[in-house]
Write an enzyme that holds these catalytic residues in place. Structure first.
Site, short mmCIF file in Angstrom:
data_model
loop_
_atom_site.label_atom_id
_atom_site.label_comp_id
_atom_site.label_asym_id
_atom_site.label_seq_id
_atom_site.Cartn_x
_atom_site.Cartn_y
_atom_site.Cartn_z
N SER A 141 0.84 -1.21 0.00
CA SER A 141 0.00 0.00 0.00
C SER A 141 0.87 1.25 0.00
O SER A 141 1.98 1.24 0.55
CB SER A 141 -0.87 0.00 1.26
OG SER A 141 -1.58 1.21 1.36
N TYR A 154 -2.97 0.34 10.36
CA TYR A 154 -2.88 -0.29 9.03
C TYR A 154 -1.53 0.01 8.40
O TYR A 154 -0.84 -0.88 7.89
CB TYR A 154 -4.02 0.26 8.15
CG TYR A 154 -3.97 -0.18 6.71
CD1 TYR A 154 -4.25 -1.49 6.36
CD2 TYR A 154 -3.65 0.72 5.69
CE1 TYR A 154 -4.21 -1.90 5.05
CE2 TYR A 154 -3.61 0.32 4.37
CZ TYR A 154 -3.89 -0.99 4.04
OH TYR A 154 -3.85 -1.40 2.74
O1 NJP Z 1 -10.01 -5.43 -0.27
P1 NJP Z 1 -11.33 -6.33 -0.08
P2 NJP Z 1 -9.08 -5.15 -1.57
N1 NJP Z 1 -7.56 -14.81 5.36
O2 NJP Z 1 -11.76 -6.09 1.32
C1 NJP Z 1 -9.47 -11.52 2.01
C2 NJP Z 1 -4.56 -3.70 -0.40
N2 NJP Z 1 -4.94 -2.32 -0.65
O3 NJP Z 1 -9.33 -6.11 -2.64
O4 NJP Z 1 -11.49 -13.83 3.76
C3 NJP Z 1 -7.74 -14.92 4.04
O5 NJP Z 1 -12.28 -6.12 -1.19
C4 NJP Z 1 -10.96 -11.27 1.78
O6 NJP Z 1 -11.70 -12.47 1.69
P3 NJP Z 1 -12.50 -13.13 2.95
C5 NJP Z 1 -5.19 -4.29 0.86
O7 NJP Z 1 -4.45 -3.95 2.01
C6 NJP Z 1 -6.21 -1.97 -0.97
O8 NJP Z 1 -9.15 -3.72 -1.88
O9 NJP Z 1 -13.43 -14.07 2.26
N3 NJP Z 1 -8.24 -13.97 3.27
C7 NJP Z 1 -10.93 -10.64 0.40
O10 NJP Z 1 -10.85 -11.62 -0.60
C8 NJP Z 1 -5.13 -5.77 0.56
O11 NJP Z 1 -3.88 -6.29 0.92
C9 NJP Z 1 -6.53 -0.63 -1.16
O12 NJP Z 1 -13.18 -12.02 3.68
C10 NJP Z 1 -8.60 -12.82 3.87
C11 NJP Z 1 -9.65 -9.83 0.42
O13 NJP Z 1 -8.81 -10.38 1.46
C12 NJP Z 1 -5.28 -5.83 -0.97
O14 NJP Z 1 -5.04 -4.51 -1.46
C13 NJP Z 1 -5.56 0.34 -1.00
C14 NJP Z 1 -8.45 -12.62 5.26
C15 NJP Z 1 -9.91 -8.37 0.74
O15 NJP Z 1 -10.75 -7.82 -0.24
C16 NJP Z 1 -6.66 -6.27 -1.44
O16 NJP Z 1 -7.65 -5.41 -0.89
C17 NJP Z 1 -4.29 -0.04 -0.65
C18 NJP Z 1 -7.90 -13.68 6.00
N4 NJP Z 1 -7.72 -13.59 7.32
C19 NJP Z 1 -3.97 -1.37 -0.49
N5 NJP Z 1 -8.89 -11.38 5.57
C20 NJP Z 1 -7.91 -0.17 -1.51
N6 NJP Z 1 -8.85 -1.03 -1.82
O17 NJP Z 1 -8.15 1.06 -1.53
C21 NJP Z 1 -9.32 -10.83 4.42
O18 NJP Z 1 -3.37 0.91 -0.46
N7 NJP Z 1 -9.13 -11.69 3.40
#
Ligand code: NJP
Length: 263
Positions: A141, A154
């Protein structure tokens, strides 16, 4: 690097950036194992990939649990006949002032954003090294580089992850395993809605990039064997300004994000 036939593990693939990466990389011929906690959403993405003629297996996984990650990686290696690429994408947001942050939220953010990627890379590296090479992609990020107000917890989790994966890159130099770090800014996903802490204000979405754009930039950057990847030129510029004139960058960030979630 050519994606065709590559055996790829993507974490956080049930929605958002991970889902877009799955569709993009499958479209380039990648063979996928998808990991996240919600099995039904994950299976829906795997089905979408297969409907488009790709190959994907869904393996429900909590990246914060080392045992769950080890089981997933073993299953992935068996299903794909090995692993070439790990995409550490799963993550959770945390918005709160440092003074008010709930330690339990911070512990969870560290478990998912820092220990999760560590569990995954420790489980996958033996496969990459055994076959003499591979690629680790870390979706980090801009907040892992810049001090964004009210994202301290974060930001700390992402800063620490950058340190970890840059050290790993240095440790693996000359051994065939590359480490690519990606620094997105705001992306139009449900990330804010799923964040821990005080919640995000409802801002206009116009300035955000789409998850599809992020996936395309990541796919091409890996093909070009880049090491550090910004999604937009303006993101790279902001980081350069922060290095040359930190006070100026701080003022920009305070102006944009400095309003307390509790005010
Ligand atoms: O977020 P979101 P993004 N074990 O909430 C999974 C970075 N980023 O796609 O487990 C396994 O739509 C969750 O699935 P579930 C951010 O830090 C973003 O935007 O089923 N999986 C879902 O598939 C992250 O590293 C922005 O709930 C786990 C996914 O993670 C990456 O981009 C800005 C889990 C999250 O989907 C993807 O984020 C930035 C676990 N314990 C960096 N916990 C932004 N969107 O603005 C969650 O700077 N997941």
């Amino acid at each position: 690097m050519d994606w065709n036939g590559r055996r790829i593990v993507i974490t956080g693939a049930s929605r958002g950036i991970g889902r877009s990466l799955a569709l993009n990389l499958a479209g380039r011929g990648g063979r996928l194992v998808l990991a996240a906690r919600s099995g039904a959403d994950l299976e829906a993405v795997a089905r979408e990939v297969r409907t488009r003629g790709g190959e994907a297996v869904a393996v429900p996984t909590d990246v914060a649990e080392e045992g769950s990650v080890r089981d997933m990686v073993r299953t992935a290696a068996l299903a794909l006949g090995g692993i070439d690429v790990l995409v550490n994408n799963a993550g959770v947001g945390l918005r709160a002032g440092v003074q008010d942050m709930n330690p339990a939220d911070f512990t969870r953010a560290l478990a998912v954003n820092l220990l999760g990627p560590l569990h995954c890379v420790q489980a996958v590296l033996p496969y990459l090294r055994q076959q003499g090479g591979g690629l680790v992609i870390s979706i980090s990020s801009l907040a892992g580089i810049l001090p964004v107000p009210f994202l301290g917890g974060y930001s700390a989790s992402k800063h620490a992850g950058i340190a970890l994966f840059r050290c790993l890159r240095a440790e693996l130099a000359g051994r065939g395993v590359r480490v690519m770090l990606v620094y997105p800014g705001s992306v139009d996903t449900d990330f804010r809605r799923n964040a821990l802490g005080d919640g995000y204000p409802d801002r206009a979405r116009a300035s955000r990039v789409s998850p599809e754009q992020v996936a395309e930039v990541v796919a091409r950057a890996a093909e070009a064997e880049r090491q550090d990847v910004f999604i937009r030129r303006s993101d790279r510029l902001l980081v350069m300004v922060a290095r040359l004139a930190p006070g100026l960058a701080d003022r920009v960030l305070i102006g944009r994000y400095g309003k307390s979630p509790r005010s």
